[in-house]
Scaffold this motif. Structure first.
Motif, PDB file in Angstrom:
ATOM      1  N   VAL A 110       0.810  -1.216   0.000  1.00 55.39           N
ATOM      2  CA  VAL A 110       0.000   0.000   0.000  1.00 55.39           C
ATOM      3  C   VAL A 110       0.847   1.272   0.000  1.00 55.39           C
ATOM      4  O   VAL A 110       0.532   2.244  -0.693  1.00 55.39           O
ATOM      5  CB  VAL A 110      -0.985  -0.010   1.193  1.00 55.39           C
ATOM      6  N   GLU A 111       1.939   1.283   0.766  1.00 58.38           N
ATOM      7  CA  GLU A 111       2.778   2.487   0.789  1.00 58.38           C
ATOM      8  C   GLU A 111       3.465   2.700  -0.546  1.00 58.38           C
ATOM      9  O   GLU A 111       3.612   3.830  -1.011  1.00 58.38           O
ATOM     10  CB  GLU A 111       3.806   2.396   1.907  1.00 58.38           C
TER      11      GLU A 111
ATOM     12  N   GLU B 149      -9.459  -7.260   8.759  1.00 57.28           N
ATOM     13  CA  GLU B 149      -8.321  -6.811   9.554  1.00 57.28           C
ATOM     14  C   GLU B 149      -7.386  -5.924   8.724  1.00 57.28           C
ATOM     15  O   GLU B 149      -6.853  -4.925   9.221  1.00 57.28           O
ATOM     16  CB  GLU B 149      -7.558  -8.009  10.113  1.00 57.28           C
ATOM     17  N   ALA B 150      -7.214  -6.278   7.449  1.00 55.30           N
ATOM     18  CA  ALA B 150      -6.373  -5.452   6.579  1.00 55.30           C
ATOM     19  C   ALA B 150      -6.973  -4.060   6.427  1.00 55.30           C
ATOM     20  O   ALA B 150      -6.253  -3.051   6.431  1.00 55.30           O
ATOM     21  CB  ALA B 150      -6.217  -6.117   5.214  1.00 55.30           C
ATOM     22  N   THR B 151      -8.289  -3.989   6.301  1.00 58.28           N
ATOM     23  CA  THR B 151      -8.954  -2.688   6.198  1.00 58.28           C
ATOM     24  C   THR B 151      -8.709  -1.853   7.450  1.00 58.28           C
ATOM     25  O   THR B 151      -8.393  -0.660   7.364  1.00 58.28           O
ATOM     26  CB  THR B 151     -10.470  -2.883   5.994  1.00 58.28           C
ATOM     27  N   ARG B 152      -8.859  -2.478   8.604  1.00 60.54           N
ATOM     28  CA  ARG B 152      -8.650  -1.759   9.861  1.00 60.54           C
ATOM     29  C   ARG B 152      -7.231  -1.187   9.939  1.00 60.54           C
ATOM     30  O   ARG B 152      -7.036  -0.011  10.295  1.00 60.54           O
ATOM     31  CB  ARG B 152      -8.897  -2.690  11.055  1.00 60.54           C
ATOM     32  N   LEU B 153      -6.240  -1.998   9.574  1.00 62.80           N
ATOM     33  CA  LEU B 153      -4.850  -1.556   9.666  1.00 62.80           C
ATOM     34  C   LEU B 153      -4.530  -0.484   8.629  1.00 62.80           C
ATOM     35  O   LEU B 153      -3.793   0.468   8.917  1.00 62.80           O
ATOM     36  CB  LEU B 153      -3.920  -2.755   9.504  1.00 62.80           C
ATOM     37  N   VAL B 154      -5.077  -0.627   7.431  1.00 59.78           N
ATOM     38  CA  VAL B 154      -4.867   0.393   6.402  1.00 59.78           C
ATOM     39  C   VAL B 154      -5.464   1.726   6.844  1.00 59.78           C
ATOM     40  O   VAL B 154      -4.827   2.784   6.733  1.00 59.78           O
ATOM     41  CB  VAL B 154      -5.482  -0.050   5.058  1.00 59.78           C
ATOM     42  N   LYS B 155      -6.698   1.699   7.361  1.00 58.39           N
ATOM     43  CA  LYS B 155      -7.367   2.938   7.751  1.00 58.39           C
ATOM     44  C   LYS B 155      -6.689   3.600   8.950  1.00 58.39           C
ATOM     45  O   LYS B 155      -6.710   4.825   9.076  1.00 58.39           O
ATOM     46  CB  LYS B 155      -8.834   2.661   8.068  1.00 58.39           C
TER      47      LYS B 155
END
Length: 213
Positions: free
Chosen positions: A42-43, A63-69
């Motif tokens: 993502v970065e 969980e990926a959404t939570r960490l990305v946000k």
């Protein structure tokens, strides 16, 4: 608009990529086959929007959404999945997703959804929207004082229930709390027994209603 596609099925990713490439305003800047890969890329890709599946190897899409946000709040997330259950929808919304579209959506609906969420709006597949309307129109029958069983949960049980409500598996909960998945399973059984419910979704619903009063 820069798009990342996160799905563990390469044929599906290819189909979505080909669809997005037919447009002039959307460009695919990255693809991921797991939630862990999303976090790694993502970065580097700096997408404006991530099309996120829920069930993927390793770290799931919720969980990926939570960490990305948490780290990149400006990146929008549109869930693209086959899961229609209420728990998946509400958990996705709680962790920051702004759209929830089913994989059987047609091309026009998918492109419209990408543009709406990418521009800061929210969107749901029609049947998901209908389910949400039904959920919120149901008479409320639960409040904290009416469900004393919640107060009987230990601090550890409450912590595990909160993880369940966020969509974590037993293995993920165990890894986070430094206990074995078998130990988590034992806690889950005790939680279900104390709350007098049959499954994790019902337990999560009780916690959600408790929080909303």
């Amino acid at each position: 608009m820069k798009i990342m596609i996160a799905d563990d099925h390469p044929i599906f990713r290819s189909g979505v990529r080909n669809l997005l490439q037919t447009t002039e305003d959307l460009i695919v800047v990255g693809e991921a086959a797991s939630g862990d890969e999303v976090l790694r890329l993502v970065e580097q890709c700096q997408p404006d929007l991530i099309l996120m599946d829920i069930r993927m190897p390793g770290l799931n899409g919720i969980e990926a959404t939570r960490l990305v946000k948490e780290k990149y709040p400006h990146i929008h997330v549109l869930i693209l999945t086959m899961f229609r259950d209420d728990q998946s929808v509400f958990t996705a919304m709680r962790v920051g997703a702004k759209g929830y579209v089913l994989k059987d959506a047609d091309e026009i609906e998918l492109l419209q959804s990408v543009r709406i969420v990418g521009n800061g709006g929210a969107v749901f597949s029609s049947d998901i929207a209908a389910r949400m309307m039904h959920f919120f129109s149901e008479p409320r029958t639960l409040n904290p004082s009416e469900h004393p069983a919640l107060s009987e949960l230990s601090k550890r049980e409450m912590e595990i229930l909160e993880r369940i409500a966020e969509g974590h598996t037993n293995a993920q909960i165990g890894a986070r709390l430094n206990i074995s998945a078998k130990t988590v399973a034992n806690y889950v059984s005790m939680i279900l027994n104390k709350l007098q419910v049959e499954d994790r979704n019902e337990a999560s619903r009780i916690l959600q209603d408790f929080r909303e009063g």
